[in-house]
Write an enzyme that holds these catalytic residues in place. Structure first.
Site, mmCIF file in Angstrom:
data_model
loop_
_atom_site.group_PDB
_atom_site.id
_atom_site.type_symbol
_atom_site.label_atom_id
_atom_site.label_comp_id
_atom_site.label_asym_id
_atom_site.label_seq_id
_atom_site.Cartn_x
_atom_site.Cartn_y
_atom_site.Cartn_z
ATOM 1 N N LYS A 119 0.829 -1.207 0.000
ATOM 2 C CA LYS A 119 0.000 0.000 0.000
ATOM 3 C C LYS A 119 0.862 1.255 0.000
ATOM 4 C CE LYS A 119 -1.543 2.143 3.498
ATOM 5 N NZ LYS A 119 -2.151 2.578 4.784
ATOM 6 N N ASP A 138 -6.313 0.828 1.473
ATOM 7 C CA ASP A 138 -6.352 1.241 2.877
ATOM 8 C C ASP A 138 -7.687 0.833 3.485
ATOM 9 O OD1 ASP A 138 -8.208 3.006 1.844
ATOM 10 O OD2 ASP A 138 -7.211 4.817 2.575
#
Length: 227
Positions: A119, A138
């Site tokens: 991420k 997220d």
């Protein structure tokens, strides 16, 4: 017809034309530090902290030189400050040792840094360098992927793989930004604002869709009983 990234992208693009990374930074290194701090913390809070942090610490060497206790104090309000301070200092040490103090430009190299997963790597690579190697997943993206039926996977990695396989690569980063903005504005946790959502008639988790369907079924049953 179930929702899919291809189906929702045009609407999201129209709703959030200015969707972007909302962390403040002036260099790829600052963005890397900011994304580490943003774990389980709002971008708004991180921007408040980094406004003074990036004046005090300007390079990886600066972060390595400071005591852990002082760095923890400087980033305390972002939460999990001990874990984040260690991640930042060890990441900076790796940058100095293995990458001449520069932020690397590949996913494989990025994820060798302490506290950096796919991420964070995807955010830095796409935002700082325009290099698209993944979809940042997220908490907002995870929540919306489940609610909208885009993925049934539980892990961030599997959710990312599901979204990547169903989305044109040129839209990978945009999809993440759009879902984050929609999650902040409408599809909130814990209570989504289904009454104002553009997907309220097609989203499998929509309360409006469910209630409308239930009312329709009730009316139909009532008419049948009245005959």
């Amino acid at each position: 017809m179930p929702l899919s990234p291809r189906r929702i992208l045009p609407t999201l693009k129209r709703l959030y034309p200015d969707a972007r990374c909302t962390l403040d930074f002036s260099t790829p290194f600052e963005l890397l530090v900011a994304t580490i701090l943003a774990t389980q913390c709002t971008d708004a809070r991180v921007n408040i902290v980094t406004k003074s942090l990036f004046i005090k610490y300007r390079s990886p060497a600066d972060f390595v030189a400071v005591s852990r206790a002082l760095l923890e104090r400087d980033i305390r309000s972002t939460g999990s400050f001990r874990v984040k301070a260690r991640a930042i200092q060890e990441t900076c040490a790796t940058l100095l040792r293995d990458f001449h103090g520069e932020v690397p430009r590949t996913m494989e190299e990025m994820i060798t840094l302490r506290g950096v997963g796919r991420k964070i790597a995807s955010v830095v690579l796409s935002t700082a360098f325009g290099i698209v190697e993944g979809i940042p997943v997220d908490t907002h993206v995870t929540r919306l992927a489940h609610r909208m039926g885009l993925s049934e996977a539980r892990s961030q990695h599997r959710i990312e793989m599901d979204l990547m396989s169903a989305t044109p690569k040129k839209e990978w980063t945009n999809l993440s930004h759009y879902l984050v903005f929609h999650g902040r504005a409408v599809c909130k946790a814990p209570t989504p604002r289904c009454d104002v959502c553009h997907f309220r008639r097609t989203c499998p988790s929509s309360r409006i869709h469910t209630s409308s369907t239930s009312r329709g079924a009730t009316k139909l049953a009532h008419r049948r009983r009245s005959r």
